[in-house]
Enzyme design. Sequence first.
Site, PDB file in Angstrom:
ATOM      1  N   PRO A 147       0.800  -1.237   0.000  1.00 15.60           N
ATOM      2  CA  PRO A 147       0.000   0.000   0.000  1.00 15.60           C
ATOM      3  C   PRO A 147       0.828   1.281   0.000  1.00 15.60           C
ATOM      4  O   PRO A 147       0.835   2.046   0.966  1.00 15.60           O
ATOM      5  CB  PRO A 147      -0.832  -0.142   1.266  1.00 15.60           C
ATOM      6  CG  PRO A 147       0.061  -0.906   2.195  1.00 15.60           C
ATOM      7  CD  PRO A 147       0.802  -1.874   1.322  1.00 15.60           C
ATOM      8  N   CYS A 148       1.484   1.563  -1.109  1.00 15.34           N
ATOM      9  CA  CYS A 148       2.307   2.764  -1.203  1.00 15.34           C
ATOM     10  C   CYS A 148       1.479   4.037  -1.076  1.00 15.34           C
ATOM     11  O   CYS A 148       2.011   5.093  -0.740  1.00 15.34           O
ATOM     12  CB  CYS A 148       3.117   2.764  -2.495  1.00 15.34           C
ATOM     13  SG  CYS A 148       2.150   2.533  -3.986  1.00 15.34           S
TER      14      CYS A 148
END
Length: 192
Positions: A147-148
């Site tokens: 989950p950048c």
Amino acid sequence: MQTEKRGPAVAQGFALFATAVGLCGLAWNGPLLVGVQLPEDEGEAHTRTRMQRRFPGVPESAMPPEVATWAARVAALLAGAHDDLLDVPLATEGVPPFNARVYELARRIPPGKTMTYGEMAAALGEPGAARAVGQALGHNPFAPVVPCHRILAAGGKTGGFSAGGGAATKMRMLEIEGAFAHDTLALFAGKN
């Protein structure tokens, strides 16, 4: 426009699937997730083309049951479910060691929470590496499983996001997860 290929699932392949933010792509090789593609601004044909460029020679195919489960979970996450997706196995061979460490740390940020690039660098034991963290996240092949979008710049600024829609998509994904206090949500009024 190409039609979706149907038929028996193959050991290696890619497929497109619908989500709340648009049509995404997912590629697998046996029991491993090889990559995810968030929607391209220009629509389905561009998302498919991006997958074909990222994974040359990999056929578009029906998803095996386990892969279909991953896609359903990604779709649920992008609709607001709080699933950390930590058990989805990633194909990380070929990922530079620093990037792999960044991705591993990012995966531990739960839905609805955020960190800054600097906080991530410090947590990795490299407090001066905020820019390197950002570069690693910019090359993330697994978003949103890694989950950048949950990593922000200092001072509450958005920071970059390489997916279609850029920072607006990043903020929309965070809003869907409930990452912002009620007074911050006003910033996104009219951007749906």
